[in-house]
Enzyme design. Sequence first.
Site, mmCIF file in Angstrom:
data_model
loop_
_atom_site.group_PDB
_atom_site.id
_atom_site.type_symbol
_atom_site.label_atom_id
_atom_site.label_comp_id
_atom_site.label_asym_id
_atom_site.label_seq_id
_atom_site.Cartn_x
_atom_site.Cartn_y
_atom_site.Cartn_z
ATOM 1 N N ARG A 68 0.864 -1.181 0.000
ATOM 2 C CA ARG A 68 0.000 0.000 0.000
ATOM 3 C C ARG A 68 0.901 1.231 0.000
ATOM 4 O O ARG A 68 1.908 1.270 0.712
ATOM 5 C CB ARG A 68 -0.905 0.024 1.239
ATOM 6 C CG ARG A 68 -2.087 -0.939 1.167
ATOM 7 C CD ARG A 68 -3.112 -0.529 0.116
ATOM 8 N NE ARG A 68 -4.242 -1.446 0.030
ATOM 9 C CZ ARG A 68 -4.312 -2.509 -0.776
ATOM 10 N NH1 ARG A 68 -3.296 -2.799 -1.563
ATOM 11 N NH2 ARG A 68 -5.378 -3.269 -0.796
ATOM 12 N N GLU B 242 -2.619 7.672 -4.782
ATOM 13 C CA GLU B 242 -2.927 7.068 -6.077
ATOM 14 C C GLU B 242 -4.401 7.158 -6.469
ATOM 15 O O GLU B 242 -4.743 7.025 -7.652
ATOM 16 C CB GLU B 242 -2.509 5.586 -6.082
ATOM 17 C CG GLU B 242 -3.399 4.696 -5.199
ATOM 18 C CD GLU B 242 -2.974 3.226 -5.198
ATOM 19 O OE1 GLU B 242 -1.775 2.953 -5.037
ATOM 20 O OE2 GLU B 242 -3.847 2.365 -5.360
ATOM 21 N N ASP C 35 4.424 -0.100 -7.050
ATOM 22 C CA ASP C 35 3.152 -0.465 -7.680
ATOM 23 C C ASP C 35 2.003 0.284 -7.011
ATOM 24 O O ASP C 35 0.877 0.246 -7.493
ATOM 25 C CB ASP C 35 2.916 -1.978 -7.566
ATOM 26 C CG ASP C 35 1.665 -2.423 -8.317
ATOM 27 O OD1 ASP C 35 1.553 -2.074 -9.510
ATOM 28 O OD2 ASP C 35 0.792 -3.080 -7.715
ATOM 29 N N HIS D 25 -0.741 0.048 -9.648
ATOM 30 C CA HIS D 25 -1.463 -0.934 -8.818
ATOM 31 C C HIS D 25 -1.938 -2.116 -9.671
ATOM 32 O O HIS D 25 -3.108 -2.468 -9.665
ATOM 33 C CB HIS D 25 -2.650 -0.256 -8.116
ATOM 34 C CG HIS D 25 -3.006 -0.918 -6.817
ATOM 35 N ND1 HIS D 25 -3.276 -0.223 -5.681
ATOM 36 C CD2 HIS D 25 -3.134 -2.226 -6.473
ATOM 37 C CE1 HIS D 25 -3.558 -1.054 -4.697
ATOM 38 N NE2 HIS D 25 -3.476 -2.292 -5.164
HETATM 39 P P1 NAI Z 1 -1.354 -11.354 4.797
HETATM 40 O O1 NAI Z 1 -2.396 -10.937 5.765
HETATM 41 O O2 NAI Z 1 -1.295 -12.788 4.393
HETATM 42 O O3 NAI Z 1 0.088 -10.942 5.367
HETATM 43 C C1 NAI Z 1 0.346 -9.718 5.979
HETATM 44 C C2 NAI Z 1 1.486 -9.932 6.963
HETATM 45 O O4 NAI Z 1 1.829 -8.668 7.525
HETATM 46 C C3 NAI Z 1 1.100 -10.859 8.125
HETATM 47 O O5 NAI Z 1 2.085 -11.859 8.301
HETATM 48 C C4 NAI Z 1 1.026 -9.920 9.313
HETATM 49 O O6 NAI Z 1 1.400 -10.553 10.533
HETATM 50 C C5 NAI Z 1 2.038 -8.860 8.909
HETATM 51 N N1 NAI Z 1 1.883 -7.609 9.652
HETATM 52 C C6 NAI Z 1 0.757 -7.074 10.179
HETATM 53 N N2 NAI Z 1 1.050 -5.922 10.804
HETATM 54 C C7 NAI Z 1 2.383 -5.730 10.655
HETATM 55 C C8 NAI Z 1 3.288 -4.730 11.097
HETATM 56 N N3 NAI Z 1 2.863 -3.677 11.822
HETATM 57 N N4 NAI Z 1 4.589 -4.852 10.773
HETATM 58 C C9 NAI Z 1 5.029 -5.923 10.054
HETATM 59 N N5 NAI Z 1 4.227 -6.905 9.629
HETATM 60 C C10 NAI Z 1 2.928 -6.814 9.916
HETATM 61 O O7 NAI Z 1 -1.523 -10.415 3.531
HETATM 62 P P2 NAI Z 1 -1.034 -10.666 2.036
HETATM 63 O O8 NAI Z 1 -2.084 -11.379 1.278
HETATM 64 O O9 NAI Z 1 0.336 -11.230 2.059
HETATM 65 O O10 NAI Z 1 -1.017 -9.171 1.468
HETATM 66 C C11 NAI Z 1 -0.091 -8.208 1.956
HETATM 67 C C12 NAI Z 1 -0.503 -6.831 1.490
HETATM 68 O O11 NAI Z 1 -0.375 -6.776 0.066
HETATM 69 C C13 NAI Z 1 -1.981 -6.480 1.741
HETATM 70 O O12 NAI Z 1 -2.132 -5.884 3.008
HETATM 71 C C14 NAI Z 1 -2.323 -5.544 0.640
HETATM 72 O O13 NAI Z 1 -2.217 -4.232 1.125
HETATM 73 C C15 NAI Z 1 -1.253 -5.784 -0.414
HETATM 74 N N6 NAI Z 1 -1.795 -6.225 -1.705
HETATM 75 C C16 NAI Z 1 -1.469 -5.511 -2.841
HETATM 76 C C17 NAI Z 1 -1.933 -5.899 -4.081
HETATM 77 C C18 NAI Z 1 -1.566 -5.168 -5.329
HETATM 78 O O14 NAI Z 1 -2.186 -5.380 -6.390
HETATM 79 N N7 NAI Z 1 -0.561 -4.312 -5.321
HETATM 80 C C19 NAI Z 1 -2.831 -7.047 -4.206
HETATM 81 C C20 NAI Z 1 -3.065 -7.768 -2.973
HETATM 82 C C21 NAI Z 1 -2.580 -7.345 -1.768
#
Ligand code: NAI
Length: 347
Positions: A233, A262, A257, A294
């Site tokens: 993000r 944005e 990305d 994105h």
């Molecule tokens: P996920 O929920 O599987 O993993 C997120 C990880 O971040 C978890 O292991 C969690 O413990 C950790 N986390 C939470 N708070 C934290 C903090 N303060 N400091 C460090 N780590 C922390 O999520 P996933 O599926 O891996 O997605 C990650 C991010 O990718 C999403 O939050 C979303 O914003 C972004 N995303 C971007 C996309 C794009 O098209 N550019 C598409 C899909 C997701």
Amino acid sequence: MNMIKVALFDAKAYDKPSFEYYGGLHDIQFRFWETKLNEDTVELAKGCDAVCVFVNDDVNAKVIEKLYEYGVKLIALRSAGYNNVDVHAAFGKVHVVHVPAYSPYAVAEHAMALLLTSVRRIHKAYNRTREFNFSLNGLTGFDFHGKTVGVIGTGKIGRILIDICRGFGMKVIAYDLFPAKDSDIEYVELDELFERSDIISLHCPLTNETRHMINDAAIEKMKKGVVIVNTSRGGLIDAEALLRGIKARKIGAACLDVYEEEADVFFEDRSGHILNDDLLSRLISMPNVIVTSHQAFLTEEALNNIAETTVNNILSYFNNDGVCDNELCYRCGNIESCKKERKERCF
Ligand code: NAI
């Protein structure tokens, strides 16, 4: 239940086929609106049972109040991240569901695509050879093998990126608020990650805690020449600080990305317009910055999974009095175990 009517906001041409297909398999009628959901457009949801929103729809407390007033029962996010929905305000009024995973591979692979493009100067080489410029000057990259990549957030996407990086022979260190217990990942404190990494890739959610985690102080601690990749993000990075780091030659490259501001720009064709965002213009003008709008999620597999899961989420809410699949609330957002413990809806 009769036909379920869903107002789908920020609809793009690539959304329609999959949503029409999966909606058509059930009694779900999607009404596609190109505009984003916000206080000015919320009226378009009148008469609908649910709204379907994406990352740049602004589902704030006022919008939620209106949805509640119109009798809209469900906000179905067609994304994993939900920082654009005030889940606190929605609690007790409108249920919120999301698509927790549609293709973590799509995002992790895009992060690596950006990284390879940037470090091996593929974007420059592509432009040069199209004009029959076969000079190699300025195209020197560096080997990934043996370099240290720092991964922030080791959830679904972060862990896939870790596997990809290991395939390149890179050393991986990571930081996560909730380190994975079932892994051989070397977790370090955030400051140590900043200090040791040649490449830093962000895969944690945007929260009050993580907003601007990449700021002047963090950049100060990083190695000279560090490459920063953000497919998570935009708000994770203070873009002004990033620009300062690039101008000071501290940051070797940035692959973005996502971008904090944005919402009014990404996903749209602005090629015939003057861009008002000076910061974004300046970043894009840098030779060592690559911006994609994105698009990390944008694969055929992901689009199909998004539509199928969203339709199942909607059916699960309207046809099931018990559990609501993939529901989110402010408690679920903060307490990982919440959803596992309860066997019913959040409220
Ligand atoms: P996920 O929920 O599987 O993993 C997120 C990880 O971040 C978890 O292991 C969690 O413990 C950790 N986390 C939470 N708070 C934290 C903090 N303060 N400091 C460090 N780590 C922390 O999520 P996933 O599926 O891996 O997605 C990650 C991010 O990718 C999403 O939050 C979303 O914003 C972004 N995303 C971007 C996309 C794009 O098209 N550019 C598409 C899909 C997701």
